[in-house]
Write a protein that holds these residues in place. Structure first.
Motif: not given
Length: 226
Positions: A215, A153, A218, A203, A222-223
């Motif tokens: 955001i 992230i 993504w 992300i 990351a899902h």
């Protein structure tokens, strides 16, 4: 906490809980100084634990080099800040490698006491199966580290915002282009230019407004459904 921020935290926690549930994972939260990395990591970790996945919290800031090494290129050197701040050998061997696939699971979360400029007494711990290691810190998408992350992230924050935030923690100037900040700002600009964490992260969150995070990216693992 705003509704938008709570929604973000819950979404991040769900992604971490769902990712590779049968093994230990390593999650990096990267961004410039003052971006909000530690606060975000501290908020996400208990949400992950509450959903039944053990968590390990760590920070690269507990793996600094001694002061003499950090300032060997000069007290105000941006290259020294980028290249010499952290003991990456210890970071890998004590924390990241043991929590990698095939690792022993026996790790130490802290190596160096920055405030007292001396090593911590090592406290070795055994990770629970399928733990989520959640790490915050700068420079986490540099070469030699980025291959470790199962999920990464990046908090995107303008220096005009991040520097005043960081100044709230200590005596440094809250002006981004102040001479006292050039070691840190220019060192981080080198990192951003060379390593492009915004492109490499799974992300990316626009975090100029802590109450209204955006955001920006993504993708991929990351899902939560992956």
């Amino acid at each position: 906490m705003s509704g938008a921020h709570a929604t973000l935290l819950n979404r991040l926690a769900a992604a971490i809980v769902a990712l590779h549930p049968g093994r230990i994972i390593r999650v990096a939260i990267d961004g410039v100084d003052g971006a909000g990395k530690t606060t975000l990591a501290d908020a996400v970790a208990p949400l992950v634990a509450a959903q039944g996945r053990p968590t390990i919290r760590a920070s690269v800031d507990d793996f600094h080099q001694p002061r003499a090494l950090r300032y060997a290129r000069g007290r105000h050197s941006p290259d020294g800040f980028y290249l010499d701040s952290y003991d990456y050998d210890s970071f890998r061997t004590l924390l990241l490698d043991p929590l990698s696939q095939g690792g022993s699971g026996r790790y130490a979360a802290k190596r160096f006491d920055l405030d007292n400029d001396r090593p911590f007494d090592l406290v070795m711990q055994q990770a629970e199966p399928a733990s989520a290691l959640i790490i915050d810190g700068i420079f986490l998408h540099r070469s030699g580290l980025r291959s470790y992350w199962d999920l990464s992230i990046f908090l995107k924050v303008d220096f005009e915002i991040s520097v005043p935030r960081g100044a709230q923690r200590g005596p440094s100037s809250d002006v981004a282009d102040a001479a006292s900040n050039q070691r840190y700002v220019d060192g981080q600009k080198r990192y951003l230019g060379e390593c492009d964490p915004e492109r490499r992260a799974d992300i990316v969150i626009g975090y100029n407004d802590l109450r209204g995070p955006i955001i920006l990216k993504w993708v991929g693992s990351a899902h939560p459904s992956s």
